[in-house]
Design an enzyme around this catalytic site. Structure first.
Site, short mmCIF file in Angstrom:
data_model
loop_
_atom_site.label_atom_id
_atom_site.label_comp_id
_atom_site.label_asym_id
_atom_site.label_seq_id
_atom_site.Cartn_x
_atom_site.Cartn_y
_atom_site.Cartn_z
N ARG A 1 103.81 39.16 21.86
CA ARG A 1 104.14 40.20 22.82
C ARG A 1 105.38 40.97 22.38
O ARG A 1 105.44 42.19 22.45
CB ARG A 1 104.35 39.59 24.22
CG ARG A 1 103.05 39.20 24.91
CD ARG A 1 103.31 38.28 26.10
NE ARG A 1 102.11 38.03 26.88
CZ ARG A 1 101.16 37.17 26.52
NH1 ARG A 1 101.27 36.49 25.39
NH2 ARG A 1 100.08 37.00 27.30
N SER B 1 89.78 36.62 30.56
CA SER B 1 90.91 36.36 29.67
C SER B 1 92.11 37.18 30.08
O SER B 1 92.02 38.41 30.19
CB SER B 1 90.54 36.68 28.22
OG SER B 1 91.68 36.59 27.38
N ASP C 1 95.46 26.16 27.96
CA ASP C 1 95.70 25.61 26.63
C ASP C 1 96.16 24.16 26.66
O ASP C 1 96.18 23.49 25.62
CB ASP C 1 96.73 26.46 25.88
CG ASP C 1 96.15 27.77 25.37
OD1 ASP C 1 94.91 27.87 25.29
OD2 ASP C 1 96.93 28.68 25.07
N LYS D 1 87.54 30.12 23.51
CA LYS D 1 88.75 29.94 22.69
C LYS D 1 88.34 29.82 21.22
O LYS D 1 87.26 30.24 20.82
CB LYS D 1 89.51 28.71 23.17
CG LYS D 1 90.05 28.82 24.60
CD LYS D 1 91.26 29.72 24.67
CE LYS D 1 91.90 29.68 26.05
NZ LYS D 1 93.13 30.50 26.12
#
Length: 407
Positions: free
Chosen positions: A26, A143, A287, A314
């Site tokens: 990011r 997502s 995750d 994933k």
């Protein structure tokens, strides 16, 4: 390549964790959007971030991002607003990971993106141009990376962007992370209920330091717990972290690990807790599911974990991979409903020789490595950890693991 693992009798050491991949990628996009020449410190040294750095610093028009899902989503949005013609592709698995929701959204906002081969999947051909922006509705249950990708380029659109999220929104902490970082780079994000509004604005260059990775910390909680003796200090983690995976501290508290927050990081010690059963909705920390599924089986703690619908898209179908590999170890784990995994204590006969396949998925390798305390195992293709934690095996050696490469 294969590794056999010989665990130590006790774990004790200081570990410098890798930087957060989620924050790094990011920060790199926001750095590029702000046309900044200031430093981003402590950037992650992993495959996904290397791919992003290479793409953003390249004069090429064709980008192969390998297995880097974050890079595929973020760069698709980023390139759609950069004047020129671009092609973005990836590994064979990446070509099976859907991207239609993001492409449709971008095209509706003024982009021009075409599929090179199979509709709905990479590779993509992108004709970059100024984007009009406006209002769109987006399924929030697929997502969070699609949402984050759109958010980061939203201030550059002529009309800005208003996103109405429909359905059950997953991975909210990752969307909050994006909003928080955008504000650090000078852009205001308004988020009310299921509507995110971002007006046309200009990013400001800022010097930025990336946090250590809470996702990587999860494997050290797991290692200490399954070893059952010792303590570990993990450098660079913050109590008031912007990372959603920081939630693991309270989850592992229930399973038997105490977290003590110190100035330079966190100290992990054993507290003796063992629940009769663990129930949790991982919709905001998907995750981490592999770590907890494997850990609970090894501790003989039955569980019911929900919110796992995104695991199927994933690096691999993580639900299927977990079921397959745990069966080799002697545990019968089931997907009782879509996005729900349960283990009620059922066992089966383990394989005579337990070889854990990693499915080109870094988290499969790291989540299964700690079961070396319970079973004699071999990890196939252990190099997949380079996607997020390149020094994982070296760090295991630092605390006394014997690691042998076998053919």
């Amino acid at each position: 390549m294969k590794y056999t693992l010989t665990p130590p009798l006790k774990i004790k050491g200081n570990i410098k964790l890798p930087s957060s991949k989620s924050i790094s990628n990011r920060a790199l996009i926001l750095h590029a959007l702000s046309y900044s020449d200031l430093e981003i410190a402590n950037v992650s040294d992993c495959d996904d971030t290397h791919v992003m750095i290479k793409a953003l610093g390249s004069d090429d028009t064709v980008f192969d991002i390998g297995a880097a899902g974050t890079a595929m989503r973020f760069l698709t949005a980023f390139l759609s607003k950069i004047i020129g013609e671009w092609t973005i592709t990836g590994s064979e698995r990446m070509k099976q990971r859907p991207i239609k929701l993001l492409v449709d959204a971008l095209n509706a906002l003024g982009a021009k993106i075409e599929y090179v081969d199979k509709e709905g999947y990479p590779p993509l051909r992108i004709y970059g141009s100024a984007l009009e922006g406006g209002e769109i509705a987006l399924d929030g249950g697929v997502s969070s990376q699609y949402i984050s990708a759109l958010m980061m380029i939203a201030p550059t659109m002529k009309k800005g962007l208003t996103i109405t999220l429909t359905g059950t929104v997953i991975s909210i902490p990752y969307i909050q992370l994006t909003a928080s970082m955008m504000e650090e780079f000078g852009v205001k994000v308004q988020w009310h209920k299921n509507t995110i509004s971002i007006a046309p604005q200009t990013y400001k260059p800022v010097a930025y330091t990336v946090e250590s990775d809470w996702s990587a910390a999860s494997y050290w909680y797991q290692l200490l717990l399954l070893c059952g003796k010792g303590e570990v200090f993990l450098e660079g983690l913050r109590k008031n972290s912007v990372q959603g995976d920081a939630k693991i501290a309270s989850l592992f508290q229930q399973l038997g690990v105490k977290t003590r927050y110190k100035k330079e990081g966190i100290l992990l010690t054993l507290n003796g807790n063992t629940p009769k059963k663990l129930l949790y909705n991982f919709v905001n920390q998907p995750d981490m599911a592999q770590t907890f599924v494997v850990t609970c089986c090894m501790l003989q703690v039955p569980f019911r974990f929900s919110g796992l619908q995104s695991l199927k898209i994933k690096e691999t179908d993580r639900i299927a991979a977990l079921i397959n590999e745990l069966k080799k170890v002697g545990y019968v784990v089931c997907e009782t409903k879509p996005g729900v995994m349960e283990w009620n204590g059922e066992r089966c006969k383990p394989a005579k020789k337990i070889e854990i396949d990693t499915y080109d998925d870094h988290r499969m390798a790291m989540a299964f490595a700690p079961i070396a305390f319970n079973h004699k195992i071999t990890i196939n293709n252990p190099q997949v950890v380079s996607k997020s934690y390149p020094n994982f095996w070296e760090d295991l050696k630092k605390v006394g693991f014997g690691i042998k490469e076998v053919s």
